[in-house]
Design a protein around this motif. Structure first.
Motif, PDB file in Angstrom:
ATOM      1  N   ALA A 154      -4.693  -4.659 -26.549  1.00 23.71           N
ATOM      2  CA  ALA A 154      -4.080  -4.191 -27.944  1.00 23.71           C
ATOM      3  C   ALA A 154      -5.249  -3.469 -28.665  1.00 23.71           C
ATOM      4  N   GLY A 155      -6.600  -3.762 -28.321  1.00 29.26           N
ATOM      5  CA  GLY A 155      -7.723  -3.190 -29.226  1.00 29.26           C
ATOM      6  C   GLY A 155      -7.738  -1.725 -28.673  1.00 29.26           C
ATOM      7  N   GLY A 156      -7.432  -1.496 -27.007  1.00 32.92           N
ATOM      8  CA  GLY A 156      -7.421  -0.024 -26.441  1.00 32.92           C
ATOM      9  C   GLY A 156      -6.474   0.625 -27.307  1.00 32.92           C
ATOM     10  N   ASN A 157      -5.139   0.066 -27.541  1.00 31.02           N
ATOM     11  CA  ASN A 157      -4.151   0.737 -28.027  1.00 31.02           C
ATOM     12  C   ASN A 157      -4.392   1.166 -29.276  1.00 31.02           C
ATOM     13  N   LEU A 158      -5.098   0.372 -30.326  1.00 30.09           N
ATOM     14  CA  LEU A 158      -5.681   0.609 -31.643  1.00 30.09           C
ATOM     15  C   LEU A 158      -6.856   1.790 -31.567  1.00 30.09           C
ATOM     16  N   LEU A 164      -6.165   9.521 -31.953  1.00 29.08           N
ATOM     17  CA  LEU A 164      -4.947  10.537 -32.495  1.00 29.08           C
ATOM     18  C   LEU A 164      -4.983  10.881 -33.978  1.00 29.08           C
ATOM     19  N   ARG A 165      -5.218   9.905 -34.713  1.00 31.64           N
ATOM     20  CA  ARG A 165      -5.065  10.018 -36.205  1.00 31.64           C
ATOM     21  C   ARG A 165      -6.397  11.045 -36.637  1.00 31.64           C
ATOM     22  N   ALA A 166      -7.678  10.598 -36.159  1.00 33.01           N
ATOM     23  CA  ALA A 166      -8.771  11.317 -36.666  1.00 33.01           C
ATOM     24  C   ALA A 166      -8.731  12.878 -36.064  1.00 33.01           C
ATOM     25  N   ARG A 185       2.143   2.343 -24.368  1.00 34.21           N
ATOM     26  CA  ARG A 185       3.705   2.886 -24.419  1.00 34.21           C
ATOM     27  C   ARG A 185       4.227   1.251 -24.907  1.00 34.21           C
ATOM     28  N   LEU A 186       4.430   1.018 -26.320  1.00 33.58           N
ATOM     29  CA  LEU A 186       5.146  -0.101 -26.684  1.00 33.58           C
ATOM     30  C   LEU A 186       6.507  -0.378 -26.186  1.00 33.58           C
ATOM     31  N   ARG A 223       4.209   6.904 -33.205  1.00 33.18           N
ATOM     32  CA  ARG A 223       2.884   7.152 -32.732  1.00 33.18           C
ATOM     33  C   ARG A 223       1.586   6.156 -32.963  1.00 33.18           C
ATOM     34  N   ASP A 224       1.760   5.476 -34.108  1.00 35.98           N
ATOM     35  CA  ASP A 224       0.711   4.557 -34.367  1.00 35.98           C
ATOM     36  C   ASP A 224       1.112   3.369 -33.550  1.00 35.98           C
ATOM     37  N   ALA A 225       2.063   3.114 -32.898  1.00 30.21           N
ATOM     38  CA  ALA A 225       2.359   2.003 -31.995  1.00 30.21           C
ATOM     39  C   ALA A 225       2.269   2.261 -30.437  1.00 30.21           C
ATOM     40  N   SER A 226       2.652   3.470 -30.254  1.00 30.80           N
ATOM     41  CA  SER A 226       2.547   4.003 -28.724  1.00 30.80           C
ATOM     42  C   SER A 226       2.220   5.448 -28.565  1.00 30.80           C
ATOM     43  N   PRO A 227       0.623   5.421 -28.659  1.00 33.53           N
ATOM     44  CA  PRO A 227      -0.097   6.751 -28.460  1.00 33.53           C
ATOM     45  C   PRO A 227       0.293   7.550 -27.268  1.00 33.53           C
TER      46      PRO A 227
END
Length: 306
Positions: A154-158, A164-166, A185-186, A223-227
């Motif tokens: 989950a931390g890798g997801n975040l 991506l956000r940055a 990919r949730l 995208r903030d769930a499934s980068p």
């Protein structure tokens, strides 16, 4: 080859200790994983340890700053646990090892957990922690020091979401991302989810339990769930990606690494044979953890020579 002997023995002991996580409520599951902490040991003593309270929207989160002597960079680490379990206390030993071996000030992020704080709270907490680390880069290491964002599961997801956000926001400047068996990919359904040999500490059933606590089905493609579902991965920072052979998340992590490479992002990736999901954080329990840490350190040394 089958899973390694140390992991098989650990799984047998866990099976005797109690039911799997998906048969528990969230507080009980947290207590079960928290009980493993004494097995990790104390870890090396950094030059300084500081707990920081960071104000975020709707509350505060805790950051643990583990600073080695003469740090050469900043490693912001987001722990795993399916957005439901895990804590900076449980990751303290790993954080100390990372600070010692990378030579980077390691910042552990105590983001808030579901179901009490569902999606996108963990994302916003991770983003706030990244902003804090960027603003304090000079104090944590040096003004021009590299800032690496990292996390497992989950931390890798975040971590991937924040990268991506940055990119899209034009900052903060992230110099590398380290993704350890990340959930990317949730909304996906990969073959590794269904392989019988992968139904171990993390299984398809327990992954569904985590997701149902964290995020409604209709939002899992965001995208903030499934980068891993982002239209383009171009322009992201260099990536180090670790996956495990016996892991429901193996395929999505490896797909993400391949997509990064295809987009022109420098990628160092490795599948750890005979290892299961969660091997990396189990320092002093599973020998594979030390091998994973060595790979992370060597990969960062290639990106940022000492």
């Amino acid at each position: 080859m089958p899973i390694d002997e140390a992991t098989a023995g650990f799984l047998a002991a866990m099976a005797q200790a109690g039911p799997p996580v998906h048969e528990l409520d969230a507080p009980t599951a947290r207590a079960v994983t928290g009980a493993l902490k004494p097995m990790y040991g104390e870890g090396p003593e950094p030059d300084s340890v500081e707990d920081v309270k960071l104000a975020v929207a709707g509350g505060t989160i805790e950051l643990r700053v583990l600073r080695p002597l003469a740090p050469r960079g900043v490693l912001l680490y987001l722990h795993g646990g399916g957005w439901v379990i895990g804590s900076i206390d449980e990751y303290d030993t790993l954080g100390r090892i990372l600070a010692d071996q990378t030579g980077m000030t390691t910042v552990l992020v105590g983001y808030r957990k579901a179901p009490e704080h569902p999606y996108p709270t963990a994302v916003e907490d991770a983003w706030a922690a990244l902003d804090w680390a960027d603003r304090h880069r000079a104090e944590l290491a040096a003004e021009d020091a590299p800032l690496v964002i990292a996390g497992d599961s989950a931390g890798g997801n975040l971590a991937a979401v924040c990268a991506l956000r940055a990119r899209d926001a034009g900052g903060p400047r992230i110099d590398a991302q380290v993704l350890v068996y990340p959930a990317t990919r949730l909304d996906g359904d990969f073959p590794s989810y269904h392989e019988p040999e992968n139904q171990l500490l993390l299984s398809a059933e327990s992954m569904r339990w985590f997701l149902d606590h964290y995020i409604p089905v209709e939002r899992r493609g965001e995208r903030d769930a499934s980068p891993g579902g982002a239209e383009s991965l171009a322009g992201l920072p260099p990536a180090v990606v670790l996956t495990a052979e016996f892991d429901p998340l193996r395929d999505e992590g490896e797909e993400f690494a391949a997509r990064l490479e295809a987009a022109g992002v420098p990628v160092q990736s490795r599948r750890f044979e005979r290892q299961m999901h969660a091997f990396f954080q189990m320092v002093n329990i599973l020998p594979g953890s030390a091998e994973g840490v060595d790979y992370l350190v060597e990969s960062l040394d290639r990106l940022f020579p000492r």
